[in-house]
Design a protein around this motif. Structure first.
Motif, PDB file in Angstrom:
ATOM      1  N   ILE A  38       0.857  -1.040   0.385  1.00  0.00           N
ATOM      2  CA  ILE A  38       0.188  -0.168  -0.078  1.00  0.00           C
ATOM      3  C   ILE A  38       0.521   1.872  -0.241  1.00  0.00           C
ATOM      4  O   ILE A  38       1.284   2.297   0.773  1.00  0.00           O
ATOM      5  N   PRO A  39       1.069   1.616  -1.043  1.00  0.00           N
ATOM      6  CA  PRO A  39       2.305   2.934  -1.228  1.00  0.00           C
ATOM      7  C   PRO A  39       1.046   4.022  -0.854  1.00  0.00           C
ATOM      8  O   PRO A  39       0.527   3.885  -0.799  1.00  0.00           O
ATOM      9  N   ASP A  79       6.303  -3.508   4.672  1.00  0.00           N
ATOM     10  CA  ASP A  79       7.177  -2.400   4.673  1.00  0.00           C
ATOM     11  C   ASP A  79       7.015  -1.059   3.680  1.00  0.00           C
ATOM     12  O   ASP A  79       8.012  -1.828   2.799  1.00  0.00           O
ATOM     13  N   LYS A  80       7.110  -0.330   3.429  1.00  0.00           N
ATOM     14  CA  LYS A  80       7.477   0.701   2.731  1.00  0.00           C
ATOM     15  C   LYS A  80       8.985   0.621   2.489  1.00  0.00           C
ATOM     16  O   LYS A  80       9.481   1.068   1.588  1.00  0.00           O
ATOM     17  N   LEU A  81       9.270   0.769   3.394  1.00  0.00           N
ATOM     18  CA  LEU A  81      11.798   0.902   3.139  1.00  0.00           C
ATOM     19  C   LEU A  81      11.616  -0.481   1.805  1.00  0.00           C
ATOM     20  O   LEU A  81      12.555  -0.217   1.943  1.00  0.00           O
ATOM     21  N   ALA A  82      10.870  -1.129   1.802  1.00  0.00           N
ATOM     22  CA  ALA A  82      11.814  -2.623   1.147  1.00  0.00           C
ATOM     23  C   ALA A  82      10.442  -2.013  -0.481  1.00  0.00           C
ATOM     24  O   ALA A  82      10.913  -2.749  -1.169  1.00  0.00           O
ATOM     25  N   PHE A  83       9.728  -1.612  -0.730  1.00  0.00           N
ATOM     26  CA  PHE A  83       9.545  -0.888  -1.701  1.00  0.00           C
ATOM     27  C   PHE A  83      10.419  -0.446  -2.811  1.00  0.00           C
ATOM     28  O   PHE A  83      11.568  -0.099  -2.824  1.00  0.00           O
ATOM     29  N   THR A  84      10.671  -0.839  -4.182  1.00  0.00           N
ATOM     30  CA  THR A  84      12.059  -0.563  -4.835  1.00  0.00           C
ATOM     31  C   THR A  84      11.054   0.629  -6.059  1.00  0.00           C
ATOM     32  O   THR A  84      12.132   0.929  -6.422  1.00  0.00           O
ATOM     33  N   VAL A 103       9.353  -7.664  -4.448  1.00  0.00           N
ATOM     34  CA  VAL A 103       8.401  -7.011  -2.709  1.00  0.00           C
ATOM     35  C   VAL A 103       7.539  -8.680  -1.871  1.00  0.00           C
ATOM     36  O   VAL A 103       7.189  -8.228  -1.251  1.00  0.00           O
ATOM     37  N   ALA A 104       7.527  -9.743  -2.712  1.00  0.00           N
ATOM     38  CA  ALA A 104       6.931 -10.752  -3.061  1.00  0.00           C
ATOM     39  C   ALA A 104       4.584 -10.049  -2.514  1.00  0.00           C
ATOM     40  O   ALA A 104       4.303 -10.553  -1.909  1.00  0.00           O
ATOM     41  N   ALA A 105       4.845  -8.928  -2.802  1.00  0.00           N
ATOM     42  CA  ALA A 105       3.236  -7.898  -2.354  1.00  0.00           C
ATOM     43  C   ALA A 105       2.123  -9.494  -3.706  1.00  0.00           C
ATOM     44  O   ALA A 105       2.614  -9.627  -4.610  1.00  0.00           O
TER      45      ALA A 105
END
Lengths: 439, 275
Positions: A38-39, A79-84, A103-105
């Protein structure tokens, strides 16, 4: 000739083997929260609104959606920090799915916030299946900027509903009794808040003791017990208008009100000459009828969602147990037969279960059973949990937990009995009642 | 009867049998509407809350996902109107419990409804249609081929060529392969969504895989039974498809010798009864 027929026969018997597909049965699975990305919701042009800039609103909306979905226990926001990748305005409708797969979403929620010419805001809400790259939800809401949280809850409900098949419950409210002060001079006030604890406000000023608030299923009216002028009687409070009124000016103590599913009737208890029975009346206080007559205490009535049955507790058999009856008082039958005592039955909005408080072993615990009393299952295990109330979709139960050293607060647990959460309140809290999904 | 006629007869019989078996999926499939009742979210007027005046029905994507022009991108939006909050009036009856002062009411002004932005207009990037010349040539070629006088031997070989190149797996091989596929897929299948009768929903997917283990296209649902709740059934279908398409549970590494006639094209029956 014979050779020809033989060749034909060989060809024909070979065909079924060729056409047969392998069929595999999958009977096992795993239960784990769905990874969902959920960005921050984006905006085309960052402009001011009374609730902040549209870019700031986009971030806050995503936070509310994230918290809603996470609180259900069915989703694991990544976690948003994992977003690329950073989602920009064009990406809302055209996500780069490969980035989300890394990111395995498995699901992706995108959206935006925009200000309209009339000052309102539009919140757009999109849900995608990351593997199939299919859009599953595409909705938007216009509202005044100050109501942006409701738009966020609506978005979360749409996502929840699409992925679980059930109705959502995030856009709903809780009314409860806010408590403060020492036990000898406890101040109890009616308070209302969103189901996530936001938008909290007090409805009464604490001058009189209040108990057992209950929402009407089809509007924002609350029935509750107040000790105004030291007489326990039932009042209604219209949250939308702030108006309240006395319902049924009975000479005797009346308590434990509960609305019928259509909001037209109230079941309640009344004590007369040392005997407490269940009664029913119109929601304006007229047409009072007595439903139980047994000696002892019959109380805590709760309607089935079809309005035809009522569950209640009674000690007529020597101990506190749960009974059901038709809405006219006929066909009364005991349904709880386990060890210990049972109280405060509350029928699920889905109709498939009755939540209750199980008393035994020095504990009060929240549990559920089917309407015929079978399938009893305890969901909590603490010192004193009581007062269950159902989420609008019948999947989560809120209750209050008393501490041995004094004080109480609100908690929720889902039907799996795993996802237990404390509901934040400014002061201590008891007697929660969950509203229907807001219209 | 000549040998040639016998072969012709055999060929016709094969085609008929092959067609019947291929059609069996659609004949025995569940013809209930399978999915896509809209999930509704609607508002009605309540005090100081927003009000939706038009119900928005979510729709599945129709636009290409990689060709969106930013300025044209607008979602379907439900129009809401703000109703000004009524000035709360507390009763003056002395019996009523004192009440907290309600929040400051808003002036009773009804703002004009916002216009719903236009529906997104995807930029079309459809592939150009084949040139007429090419189409004509293709038809001519086809006609020439069909007009060709074939020998009986040619006809028999054509039938053989039309059939998938498959091998018949032994029952032991089938059991082994089914177990291997099951071990891959179940780890990605979460059937816990849904409601009271979701446990009765059995979803059958047809899956086609490449020899590399990649899933070809998207699994198709060929059958679904149990429960009358469209939302639960849709969630069950989606959960099954996610399980198959999850790269964490890919078919990569399954025995290559069991690919043809085995895991190149198979069905999965997701049954949560024992979950």
């Amino acid at each position: 000739m014979l050779r020809t027929l033989f060749a034909t026969f060989l060809l024909m018997i070979s065909a079924p083997v060729v056409a047969q597909n392998l069929s595999v049965d999958i009977n096992q699975g795993v239960s784990r929260p769905l990874p969902i990305a959920i960005p921050d919701f984006t905006t085309r042009t960052d402009v001011e609104t009374p609730a902040g800039t549209t870019a700031q609103l986009g971030v806050r909306v995503a936070e509310v959606v994230t918290n809603d979905l996470k609180s259900s226990g069915l989703f694991r926001p990544i976690d948003k920090l994992a977003f690329t990748t950073t989602v920009r305005y064009p990406d809302v409708l055209s996500p780069q799915f490969a980035n989300w797969r890394t990111v395995a979403a498995q699901a992706l929620v995108t959206g935006f916030a925009e200000r309209q010419a009339d000052g309102s805001i539009t919140v757009g809400c999109y849900l995608y299946d990351v593997f199939s790259e299919e859009v599953l939800v595409r909705e938007g809401f216009n509202t005044e900027p100050r109501n942006w949280r409701r738009a966020a809850h609506k978005c979360a409900d749409a996502v929840y509903s699409r992925l679980t098949g059930e109705a959502g419950y995030f856009d709903s409210r809780i009314v409860y009794v806010s408590e403060t002060g020492p036990a000898t001079s406890r101040i109890k006030r009616l308070a209302v808040m969103d189901q996530d604890g936001a938008n909290h406000r007090f409805l009464t000023n604490g001058q009189n003791l209040v108990l057992t608030p209950r929402f009407s299923a089809n509007d924002q009216t609350v029935a509750y017990l107040s000790y105004a002028q030291n007489r326990p009687r039932i009042y209604s409070y219209d949250i939308a208008s702030g108006q309240q009124r006395l319902i049924g000016d009975f000479p005797n103590m009346s308590f434990a009100p509960r609305f019928s599913p259509d909001g037209r009737q109230l079941a309640f208890s009344q004590s007369r000459a040392g005997n407490t029975d269940v009664y029913i009346m119109n929601s304006d206080g007229g047409n009072v009828r007595r439903l139980t007559t047994s000696p002892g205490i019959d109380t805590a009535p709760s309607f089935s969602p079809d309005g035809r049955r009522i569950a209640f507790e009674s000690d007529r058999g020597g101990s506190q147990q749960i009974y059901t009856m038709n809405v006219d008082g006929s066909n009364q039958q005991r349904i709880s037969f386990g060890d210990g005592r049972y109280g405060t039955p509350v029928w699920s909005p889905r109709g498939d279960l009755i939540a209750m408080t199980k008393i035994g072993g020095g504990k009060f615990r929240i549990g559920v059973m089917r309407p015929d009393g079978s399938g009893e299952r305890l969901l909590t295990d603490s010192w004193q949990d009581e007062g269950p109330t159902w989420s609008p979709n019948g999947r989560v139960i809120m209750f209050f937990r008393s501490r041995q050293g004094g004080g109480a607060d609100l908690h929720s647990i889902d039907l799996t009995g795993i996802n237990e959460r404390r509901i934040p309140t400014p002061l201590e809290g008891s007697d929660p009642a969950w509203s229907a999904l807001l219209p | 009867m000549t040998e040639g006629r016998a072969l012709t007869l055999a060929g016709v019989a094969h085609i008929a049998l092959f067609a019947a078996l291929s059609l069996s999926w659609s004949l025995f499939g569940d013809d209930e509407p399978l999915y896509d009742e809209p999930v509704s979210v609607e508002f009605v007027e309540i005090g100081d809350m927003p009000t939706v005046t038009e119900r928005l029905e979510p729709t599945l994507a129709t636009q290409p996902r990689e060709t969106v022009d930013a300025p044209d991108v607008e979602p379907e939006v439900a129009e809401l109107e703000m109703e000004a909050a009524e000035l709360p009036e507390l009763s003056t009856e002395s019996e009523l419990p004192p009440v907290e002062k309600p929040p400051e009411p808003k002036p009773e002004k009804k703002p004009p409804a916002a216009k719903a932005p236009a529906k997104p207009k995807p930029k079309s990037e459809a592939k150009p249609a084949p040139k007429k010349q090419e189409l004509t040539e293709a038809v001519d070629l086809s006609k020439k081929q069909s007009d060709k006088v074939r020998t009986e031997q040619d006809f028999a070989s054509m039938i053989t060529d039309a059939l998938p190149e498959q091998v018949a797996l032994s029952s032991v091989q089938q059991t082994t392969l089914a177990g291997a596929i099951r071990d891959r897929i179940y780890k990605c299948w979460d059937p816990s969504a849904g409601g009271p009768d979701s446990g009765s929903i059995v979803t059958t997917l047809r899956v086609k895989a490449a020899k590399s283990g990649e899933i070809i296209g998207r699994p198709t649902m060929v059958k679904q039974t149990g429960s009358g709740n469209a939302g639960y059934k849709r969630a069950a279908r989606d959960a099954a498809i996610r399980a198959v398409m999850n790269p964490s549970c890919s078919l990569k590494g399954l025995p290559a010798e069991l690919y043809a006639g085995g895991w190149e094209d198979f069905t999965l029956n997701f049954d949560p009864k024992d979950f």
